[in-house]
Design a protein around this motif. Structure first.
Motif, PDB file in Angstrom:
ATOM      1  N   ILE A  39      41.456  21.814   4.677  1.00  0.00           N
ATOM      2  CA  ILE A  39      42.438  22.899   4.578  1.00  0.00           C
ATOM      3  C   ILE A  39      43.654  22.418   5.359  1.00  0.00           C
ATOM      4  O   ILE A  39      43.578  22.175   6.558  1.00  0.00           O
ATOM      5  N   LEU A  40      44.742  22.237   4.644  1.00  0.00           N
ATOM      6  CA  LEU A  40      45.952  21.621   5.192  1.00  0.00           C
ATOM      7  C   LEU A  40      47.077  22.646   5.122  1.00  0.00           C
ATOM      8  O   LEU A  40      47.249  23.293   4.092  1.00  0.00           O
ATOM      9  N   MET A  41      47.805  22.799   6.220  1.00  0.00           N
ATOM     10  CA  MET A  41      48.916  23.747   6.236  1.00  0.00           C
ATOM     11  C   MET A  41      50.213  23.022   6.583  1.00  0.00           C
ATOM     12  O   MET A  41      50.307  22.352   7.608  1.00  0.00           O
ATOM     13  N   PHE A  42      51.201  23.143   5.701  1.00  0.00           N
ATOM     14  CA  PHE A  42      52.537  22.647   5.982  1.00  0.00           C
ATOM     15  C   PHE A  42      53.253  23.679   6.840  1.00  0.00           C
ATOM     16  O   PHE A  42      53.215  24.880   6.542  1.00  0.00           O
ATOM     17  N   TYR A  43      53.906  23.205   7.904  1.00  0.00           N
ATOM     18  CA  TYR A  43      54.681  24.102   8.759  1.00  0.00           C
ATOM     19  C   TYR A  43      56.059  23.513   8.976  1.00  0.00           C
ATOM     20  O   TYR A  43      56.294  22.328   8.735  1.00  0.00           O
ATOM     21  N   GLN A  44      56.985  24.345   9.422  1.00  0.00           N
ATOM     22  CA  GLN A  44      58.326  23.881   9.791  1.00  0.00           C
ATOM     23  C   GLN A  44      58.702  24.533  11.113  1.00  0.00           C
ATOM     24  O   GLN A  44      58.143  25.567  11.486  1.00  0.00           O
ATOM     25  N   PRO A  45      59.646  23.945  11.837  1.00  0.00           N
ATOM     26  CA  PRO A  45      60.086  24.555  13.093  1.00  0.00           C
ATOM     27  C   PRO A  45      60.591  25.983  12.880  1.00  0.00           C
ATOM     28  O   PRO A  45      61.267  26.277  11.897  1.00  0.00           O
ATOM     29  N   GLY A  57      57.935  26.981   0.233  1.00  0.00           N
ATOM     30  CA  GLY A  57      58.057  27.913   1.344  1.00  0.00           C
ATOM     31  C   GLY A  57      57.046  27.563   2.424  1.00  0.00           C
ATOM     32  O   GLY A  57      56.164  26.733   2.225  1.00  0.00           O
ATOM     33  N   PHE A  58      57.185  28.208   3.559  1.00  0.00           N
ATOM     34  CA  PHE A  58      56.297  27.918   4.694  1.00  0.00           C
ATOM     35  C   PHE A  58      55.645  29.189   5.181  1.00  0.00           C
ATOM     36  O   PHE A  58      56.311  30.221   5.233  1.00  0.00           O
ATOM     37  N   PRO A  59      54.395  29.137   5.539  1.00  0.00           N
ATOM     38  CA  PRO A  59      53.530  27.974   5.389  1.00  0.00           C
ATOM     39  C   PRO A  59      53.109  27.781   3.929  1.00  0.00           C
ATOM     40  O   PRO A  59      53.092  28.732   3.149  1.00  0.00           O
ATOM     41  N   THR A  60      52.806  26.556   3.583  1.00  0.00           N
ATOM     42  CA  THR A  60      52.152  26.241   2.320  1.00  0.00           C
ATOM     43  C   THR A  60      50.789  25.685   2.692  1.00  0.00           C
ATOM     44  O   THR A  60      50.689  24.812   3.551  1.00  0.00           O
ATOM     45  N   THR A  61      49.751  26.216   2.068  1.00  0.00           N
ATOM     46  CA  THR A  61      48.392  25.820   2.388  1.00  0.00           C
ATOM     47  C   THR A  61      47.757  25.161   1.182  1.00  0.00           C
ATOM     48  O   THR A  61      47.827  25.697   0.072  1.00  0.00           O
ATOM     49  N   LEU A  62      47.164  23.995   1.405  1.00  0.00           N
ATOM     50  CA  LEU A  62      46.424  23.293   0.361  1.00  0.00           C
ATOM     51  C   LEU A  62      44.956  23.256   0.740  1.00  0.00           C
ATOM     52  O   LEU A  62      44.626  23.069   1.911  1.00  0.00           O
ATOM     53  N   ILE A 115      41.906  20.894  -0.307  1.00  0.00           N
ATOM     54  CA  ILE A 115      41.703  19.613  -0.974  1.00  0.00           C
ATOM     55  C   ILE A 115      40.235  19.240  -0.871  1.00  0.00           C
ATOM     56  O   ILE A 115      39.660  19.279   0.215  1.00  0.00           O
ATOM     57  N   ASP A 116      39.640  18.861  -2.002  1.00  0.00           N
ATOM     58  CA  ASP A 116      38.239  18.441  -1.951  1.00  0.00           C
ATOM     59  C   ASP A 116      38.142  16.986  -1.487  1.00  0.00           C
ATOM     60  O   ASP A 116      39.153  16.335  -1.213  1.00  0.00           O
ATOM     61  N   ASN A 117      36.925  16.468  -1.423  1.00  0.00           N
ATOM     62  CA  ASN A 117      36.675  15.116  -0.905  1.00  0.00           C
ATOM     63  C   ASN A 117      37.337  14.016  -1.741  1.00  0.00           C
ATOM     64  O   ASN A 117      37.538  12.911  -1.249  1.00  0.00           O
ATOM     65  N   ASN A 118      37.656  14.302  -2.989  1.00  0.00           N
ATOM     66  CA  ASN A 118      38.257  13.311  -3.881  1.00  0.00           C
ATOM     67  C   ASN A 118      39.773  13.420  -3.957  1.00  0.00           C
ATOM     68  O   ASN A 118      40.394  12.723  -4.738  1.00  0.00           O
ATOM     69  N   GLY A 119      40.349  14.305  -3.181  1.00  0.00           N
ATOM     70  CA  GLY A 119      41.801  14.471  -3.203  1.00  0.00           C
ATOM     71  C   GLY A 119      42.281  15.472  -4.234  1.00  0.00           C
ATOM     72  O   GLY A 119      43.475  15.640  -4.418  1.00  0.00           O
ATOM     73  N   GLU A 120      41.370  16.153  -4.916  1.00  0.00           N
ATOM     74  CA  GLU A 120      41.769  17.158  -5.889  1.00  0.00           C
ATOM     75  C   GLU A 120      42.191  18.429  -5.163  1.00  0.00           C
ATOM     76  O   GLU A 120      41.484  18.925  -4.289  1.00  0.00           O
ATOM     77  N   ILE A 121      43.356  18.925  -5.527  1.00  0.00           N
ATOM     78  CA  ILE A 121      43.867  20.155  -4.913  1.00  0.00           C
ATOM     79  C   ILE A 121      43.222  21.335  -5.629  1.00  0.00           C
ATOM     80  O   ILE A 121      43.438  21.552  -6.818  1.00  0.00           O
ATOM     81  N   LEU A 122      42.417  22.073  -4.887  1.00  0.00           N
ATOM     82  CA  LEU A 122      41.752  23.245  -5.441  1.00  0.00           C
ATOM     83  C   LEU A 122      42.651  24.467  -5.357  1.00  0.00           C
ATOM     84  O   LEU A 122      42.610  25.337  -6.218  1.00  0.00           O
ATOM     85  N   VAL A 123      43.445  24.547  -4.288  1.00  0.00           N
ATOM     86  CA  VAL A 123      44.332  25.691  -4.062  1.00  0.00           C
ATOM     87  C   VAL A 123      45.644  25.183  -3.479  1.00  0.00           C
ATOM     88  O   VAL A 123      45.643  24.331  -2.598  1.00  0.00           O
ATOM     89  N   ASN A 124      46.746  25.718  -3.984  1.00  0.00           N
ATOM     90  CA  ASN A 124      48.078  25.454  -3.443  1.00  0.00           C
ATOM     91  C   ASN A 124      48.728  26.820  -3.264  1.00  0.00           C
ATOM     92  O   ASN A 124      49.159  27.433  -4.234  1.00  0.00           O
ATOM     93  N   ASN A 125      48.751  27.304  -2.037  1.00  0.00           N
ATOM     94  CA  ASN A 125      49.224  28.659  -1.751  1.00  0.00           C
ATOM     95  C   ASN A 125      50.512  28.627  -0.936  1.00  0.00           C
ATOM     96  O   ASN A 125      50.562  28.029   0.124  1.00  0.00           O
ATOM     97  N   ARG A 126      51.529  29.299  -1.442  1.00  0.00           N
ATOM     98  CA  ARG A 126      52.786  29.418  -0.714  1.00  0.00           C
ATOM     99  C   ARG A 126      52.792  30.746   0.021  1.00  0.00           C
ATOM    100  O   ARG A 126      52.480  31.786  -0.541  1.00  0.00           O
ATOM    101  N   GLY A 127      53.124  30.716   1.300  1.00  0.00           N
ATOM    102  CA  GLY A 127      53.152  31.922   2.111  1.00  0.00           C
ATOM    103  C   GLY A 127      51.903  32.026   2.968  1.00  0.00           C
ATOM    104  O   GLY A 127      50.921  31.330   2.763  1.00  0.00           O
ATOM    105  N   MET A 128      51.969  32.907   3.943  1.00  0.00           N
ATOM    106  CA  MET A 128      50.850  33.058   4.864  1.00  0.00           C
ATOM    107  C   MET A 128      49.640  33.653   4.151  1.00  0.00           C
ATOM    108  O   MET A 128      49.762  34.609   3.395  1.00  0.00           O
ATOM    109  N   MET A 129      48.490  33.056   4.421  1.00  0.00           N
ATOM    110  CA  MET A 129      47.235  33.576   3.884  1.00  0.00           C
ATOM    111  C   MET A 129      46.616  34.489   4.941  1.00  0.00           C
ATOM    112  O   MET A 129      46.585  34.142   6.119  1.00  0.00           O
ATOM    113  N   LYS A 130      46.125  35.638   4.532  1.00  0.00           N
ATOM    114  CA  LYS A 130      45.486  36.568   5.452  1.00  0.00           C
ATOM    115  C   LYS A 130      44.229  35.937   6.045  1.00  0.00           C
ATOM    116  O   LYS A 130      43.578  35.111   5.412  1.00  0.00           O
ATOM    117  N   ASP A 131      43.885  36.365   7.252  1.00  0.00           N
ATOM    118  CA  ASP A 131      42.681  35.867   7.925  1.00  0.00           C
ATOM    119  C   ASP A 131      41.452  36.022   7.046  1.00  0.00           C
ATOM    120  O   ASP A 131      40.620  35.118   6.961  1.00  0.00           O
TER     121      ASP A 131
END
Length: 164
Positions: free
Chosen positions: A52-58, A124-129, A131-147
Motif C-alpha cells: 500500500i503506497l501513498m503519494f504525498y506532497q509538502p 491529487g494528494f494523497p494518491t494511494t496505490l 500493488i500486488d507482488n507482481n507489480g499489478e495495480i489493484l487500486v489507484n485512489n485519488r484523495g484521502m481514504m477513510k480509516d
C-alpha cells in the motif's frame, strides 16, 4: 485460485462503493527510488507481499491524516503488507522536512517522472496505490481514504490475517 479471485473481487467491490478510482490492469515495473531517510535506493513495491503506497506532497493535511492510519497498520500488519510513502511535488529537502509529520516506521521514497507515469499519474494528494507482488495495480485512489476503507483493504489483502 478461486478464493484468491473472490477475495480480489470483494476487495475491489468494497473500494468501488467507497468512490475509489480503480485501476484497469496497470502494472508498475520494479523502479528504484531514492530513500528520503537515507542515501540508499530501494524498489517501489515489495515482491513478496502486497504494497500500500501513498503519494504525498509538502503541506498536504490529508496526507498527514492518512499517514497516521498507515503507520498504525504498518505496526500491526508489517509481516503481511508493505507500506510506503512516496514524496512528490517538492525538492528532496522539502520532502525530507515533511517527513516530520509522518511516523518513522513508514519507509519514505522520492518519486520520479518514470514511476509517476507507470503508476497512472498523480492528479491529487494523497494518491494511494495497492500493488500486488507482481507489480499489478489493484487500486489507484485519488484523495484521502477513510480509516475504515484502509482497514478493510488490509484485512482483504491478507485474507483476514491483518484485522485492526
Amino acid at each position: 485460485m478461486l478464493k484468491l479471485n473472490y477475495n480480489r473481487i470483494a476487495l475491489l467491490a468494497c473500494l468501488f462503493v467507497s468512490n475509489a478510482a480503480l485501476a484497469q490492469g496497470e502494472t508498475v515495473a520494479q523502479v528504484e527510488l531514492k530513500d528520503l531517510r537515507s542515501s540508499r535506493t530501494t524498489v517501489s513495491y515489495h515482491p513478496n507481499k502486497p504494497t500500500i503506497l501513498m503519494f504525498y506532497q509538502p503541506g498536504c493535511k490529508w496526507c498527514k491524516k492518512q499517514g497516521e492510519t498507515m503507520a498504525r497498520l504498518q505496526k500491526q500488519c508489517s509481516d503481511s503488507i508493505h507500506f510506503t510513502l512516496v514524496g512528490d511535488k517538492g525538492t528532496r529537502s522539502e520532502l525530507k522536512r515533511e517527513l516530520r509529520h509522518f511516523s518513522d516506521v513508514l519507509p519514505a521514497l522520492q518519486n520520479t517522472d518514470v514511476f509517476a507515469r507507470q503508476s497512472g499519474g498523480i492528479i491529487g494528494f494523497p494518491t494511494t496505490l495497492v500493488i500486488d507482488n507482481n507489480g499489478e495495480i489493484l487500486v489507484n485512489n485519488r484523495g484521502m481514504m477513510k480509516d475504515t476503507i484502509i482497514n478493510r483493504l488490509a484485512n482483504q489483502l491478507t485474507q483476514g490475517l491483518c484485522s485492526p
